[in-house]
Design a protein around this motif. Structure first.
Motif, PDB file in Angstrom:
ATOM      1  N   UNK A 141      75.559   9.237 -55.425  1.00  0.00           N
ATOM      2  CA  UNK A 141      75.958   8.272 -56.442  1.00  0.00           C
ATOM      3  C   UNK A 141      76.230   6.889 -55.921  1.00  0.00           C
ATOM      4  N   UNK A 142      76.260   6.717 -54.572  1.00  0.00           N
ATOM      5  CA  UNK A 142      76.614   5.426 -54.024  1.00  0.00           C
ATOM      6  C   UNK A 142      75.393   4.602 -53.676  1.00  0.00           C
ATOM      7  N   UNK A 143      75.611   3.306 -53.512  1.00  0.00           N
ATOM      8  CA  UNK A 143      74.532   2.436 -53.095  1.00  0.00           C
ATOM      9  C   UNK A 143      74.296   2.592 -51.605  1.00  0.00           C
ATOM     10  N   UNK A 144      73.027   2.420 -51.176  1.00  0.00           N
ATOM     11  CA  UNK A 144      72.695   2.502 -49.759  1.00  0.00           C
ATOM     12  C   UNK A 144      73.399   1.365 -49.034  1.00  0.00           C
ATOM     13  N   UNK A 145      74.073   1.699 -47.940  1.00  0.00           N
ATOM     14  CA  UNK A 145      74.814   0.691 -47.190  1.00  0.00           C
ATOM     15  C   UNK A 145      74.580   0.881 -45.714  1.00  0.00           C
ATOM     16  N   UNK A 146      74.320  -0.206 -45.002  1.00  0.00           N
ATOM     17  CA  UNK A 146      74.147  -0.143 -43.560  1.00  0.00           C
ATOM     18  C   UNK A 146      75.314  -0.782 -42.829  1.00  0.00           C
ATOM     19  N   UNK A 147      76.368  -1.125 -43.555  1.00  0.00           N
ATOM     20  CA  UNK A 147      77.585  -1.577 -42.903  1.00  0.00           C
ATOM     21  C   UNK A 147      78.195  -0.411 -42.132  1.00  0.00           C
ATOM     22  N   UNK A 148      78.987  -0.694 -41.111  1.00  0.00           N
ATOM     23  CA  UNK A 148      79.613   0.413 -40.371  1.00  0.00           C
ATOM     24  C   UNK A 148      80.451   1.296 -41.283  1.00  0.00           C
ATOM     25  N   UNK A 149      80.421   2.572 -40.998  1.00  0.00           N
ATOM     26  CA  UNK A 149      81.315   3.520 -41.669  1.00  0.00           C
ATOM     27  C   UNK A 149      82.718   3.313 -41.116  1.00  0.00           C
TER      28      UNK A 149
END
Length: 267
Positions: A15-23
């Protein structure tokens, strides 16, 4: 139940948007070595980097409840992440590792599993614990005291009265960077015997070879269940990271660091 909760995490991830920021991982201090390796393996497998914050689990719970940004919370107990889930701030809580308490003893102090309660009760022996409520290690130590009451009436009150809470609290003295907290306070003479997680055995042996680890007898033994949850609003990558912790790859890393890994396939 474990499979159902893990499936819930998987569904949430879609359900979330794809994100490449650090977890953004918040984890118990006892997980530092294992989760540092898990994070590196996750990134090596194609995930984004993992920003890691290590503090006592109770302090992490309070910080997240107070609005501190976090995505994955790996706690040294189930209670703290469950409190966030019940407050509507996080998703399902999954058991991902188990630990246990051991006694760590200064050089020169003779202690065996059969005599550990005698040494703990000895007025001449400085008994150290972590801080209950702020740090689950302290809560587990006080569970040991409660079990001691069944072995020797009056022991619980005596142990609670003499124990010094040296680590894990909001006002605990800082530990030098990169040093094991429990080995440090024993080496500094603040405690002769300290109740802490058995997974500290390796790090303490490397830093302070004279400090010995002594197993608690069955009558006093206390286990520790570790729970992981994903905070509401976390990225898809954060859900992937939580699933990686539960995967055989993540579980094997935890096992190498001395944890019991409940997600490993039966051999």
């Amino acid at each position: 139940m474990r499979a159902i909760l893990a499936a819930g995490l998987m569904m949430a991830a879609t359900g979330g948007a794809v994100a490449q920021e650090p977890v953004l991982l918040h984890a118990a201090g006892s997980l530092r070595g294992a989760m540092t390796e898990v994070s590196a393996a996750f990134t090596a497998a194609g995930g984004p980097p993992v920003t890691q914050v290590y503090r006592p689990s109770g302090l992490i719970r309070d910080a997240i409840a107070g609005g501190e940004k976090a995505e994955v919370f790996a706690s040294a107990n189930m209670t703290h992440p469950q409190a966030l889930a019940q407050a509507g701030k996080a998703g399902p809580v999954v058991l991902f590792a188990r630990n246990a308490l051991c006694a760590f003893v200064r050089p020169g102090l003779e202690v065996t599993p059969a005599t550990v309660l005698d040494r703990m009760l000895d007025p001449a022996v400085k008994l150290g614990t972590s801080t209950p409520r702020a740090d689950p290690a302290g809560d587990y130590a006080y569970q040991v005291f409660a079990r001691a009451e069944a072995v020797r009436p009056g022991a619980r009150a005596a142990l609670e009265a003499k124990a010094v809470q040296l680590t894990g609290g909001p006002s605990s003295a800082p530990v030098p960077e990169g040093r094991n907290a429990y080995g440090h306070v024993i080496a500094a003479g603040q405690a002769d015997l300290f109740l802490a997680y058995c997974t500290n055995g390796g790090p303490i042996a490397r830093e302070q070879p004279g400090i010995r680890m002594v197993a608690l007898p069955e009558a006093l033994a206390v286990g520790a269940d570790y729970g992981v949850t994903v905070v509401n609003g976390a990225s898809t990558a954060a859900h992937r990271f939580a699933l990686f912790v539960l995967s055989p790859a993540g579980q094997r890393i935890l096992a190498r660091h001395g944890f019991v890994a409940p997600g490993l396939p039966a051999e």
